[in-house]
Write a protein that holds these residues in place. Structure first.
Motif, PDB file in Angstrom:
ATOM      1  N   SER A 110       0.856  -1.180   0.000  1.00  0.00           N
ATOM      2  CA  SER A 110       0.000   0.000   0.000  1.00  0.00           C
ATOM      3  C   SER A 110       0.895   1.233   0.000  1.00  0.00           C
ATOM      4  O   SER A 110       2.035   1.185   0.469  1.00  0.00           O
ATOM      5  CB  SER A 110      -0.916   0.005   1.225  1.00  0.00           C
ATOM      6  OG  SER A 110      -0.164   0.048   2.422  1.00  0.00           O
ATOM      7  N   TYR A 112       0.602   5.850   0.120  1.00  0.00           N
ATOM      8  CA  TYR A 112      -0.267   6.984   0.398  1.00  0.00           C
ATOM      9  C   TYR A 112       0.367   8.267  -0.128  1.00  0.00           C
ATOM     10  O   TYR A 112       1.550   8.533   0.118  1.00  0.00           O
ATOM     11  CB  TYR A 112      -0.480   7.124   1.910  1.00  0.00           C
ATOM     12  CG  TYR A 112      -1.109   5.906   2.545  1.00  0.00           C
ATOM     13  CD1 TYR A 112      -2.472   5.852   2.785  1.00  0.00           C
ATOM     14  CD2 TYR A 112      -0.326   4.800   2.883  1.00  0.00           C
ATOM     15  CE1 TYR A 112      -3.061   4.718   3.362  1.00  0.00           C
ATOM     16  CE2 TYR A 112      -0.897   3.666   3.455  1.00  0.00           C
ATOM     17  CZ  TYR A 112      -2.253   3.636   3.691  1.00  0.00           C
ATOM     18  OH  TYR A 112      -2.823   2.519   4.255  1.00  0.00           O
ATOM     19  N   SER A 132      -3.532   4.404  -1.742  1.00  0.00           N
ATOM     20  CA  SER A 132      -4.568   4.400  -0.716  1.00  0.00           C
ATOM     21  C   SER A 132      -4.809   5.848  -0.282  1.00  0.00           C
ATOM     22  O   SER A 132      -4.011   6.732  -0.575  1.00  0.00           O
ATOM     23  CB  SER A 132      -4.123   3.558   0.481  1.00  0.00           C
ATOM     24  OG  SER A 132      -3.824   2.239   0.069  1.00  0.00           O
TER      25      SER A 132
END
Length: 269
Positions: A110, A112, A132
């Motif tokens: 993941s 960000y 994400s």
């Protein structure tokens, strides 16, 4: 005798269209047919490596995120490293939000974006999976909602070089930094690099450093060049990178041809 070929992706195995050209594909297959093992070592996440390496499913080991993750060719996770939460928060806060586009990466693949705008989306297009969403990365890191394994900062090269120097002064002996592309600075936990990831892998495989050959084109490849006498730098790479490699090549296929010739000579002798 070389037993394992380690290849970078961007600027090395991948062409400008982020594809593996047919000549290099044939060369990789020829290496497999000759009994050689393959490891992909990249700043990219394992999810991206999997997409890129679809022509060779379950045939390669993977060192992802500059060594933050190490996976065997059976997909088993051999090792993973991330920052202490307080350090990752301090690092993110030390990167000016207005000057750089920053992404927090995690070992579960993941990632960000610090901000979401047209500029950040242009960089996300180069990453082969969607980011994400978290409205406040600083708060998430402080509360250990997730752990950061790599902080990637995008911007002008000259500004990134200045940022790299400043971060190393501000956090001495706490981080590793690499200019991994012409507009990208990767900030890693201390003692995490492609070299440390490959060292973990070859210990697991029972391979000596002089039984591997490494192919790359950027500063984050120098740690793996340092492991072995068999290092290949792409001809288009920076002078410093070429200067630390044992051989200069124009393609992965050319490097593989030389590796196979070396093994043939080793057997003959």
């Amino acid at each position: 005798m070389i037993k394992l070929i380690v290849s970078d992706l961007d600027g090395t195995l991948l062409d400008q269209g982020k594809q593996i050209n047919e000549r290099d594909r044939r060369a990789v297959r020829k290496a497999f047919d000759s009994g050689l093992d393959l490891c992909i070592a990249s700043g990219r996440m394992n999810a991206e490596i999997t997409i890129i390496m679809r022509p060779f499913p379950n045939k390669y080991h993977a060192v992802g995120q500059n060594g933050a993750t190490v996976r065997l060719n059976n997909r088993r996770l051999l090792g993973a490293k991330d920052f202490a939460p307080d350090l990752s928060l301090q690092l993110l806060q030390a990167v000016p939000r207005e000057e750089f586009i920053s992404f927090v990466h995690c070992t579960d693949d993941s990632y960000y974006a610090r901000v979401h705008n047209e500029v950040s989306r242009s960089y996300e297009k180069r990453i082969m999976s969607e980011s994400s969403v978290h409205n406040n990365l600083e708060d998430a890191l402080a509360n250990e909602v997730f752990r950061c394994s790599k902080l990637a900062c995008f911007g002008e090269l000259a500004e990134l070089i200045r940022l790299e120097a400043r971060l190393n002064r501000q956090f001495p002996g706490q981080i590793e930094t690499f200019i991994s592309d012409k507009d990208c600075l990767d900030i890693m936990p201390l003692h995490v690099s492609k070299g440390t990831g490959i060292s973990l892998l070859i210990r697991e495989l029972g391979i000596a450093p002089d039984e591997i050959a490494c192919i790359g084109d950027s500063f984050n490849d120098l740690s793996m060049f340092a492991l072995t006498p068999h290092s290949f730098a792409m001809a288009e790479s920076h002078d410093e990178i070429r200067g630390q490699a044992s051989t200069i090549v124009h393609s992965v296929a050319e490097a593989i041809d030389q590796i196979l010739a070396y093994n043939t000579m080793s057997v003959a002798n």
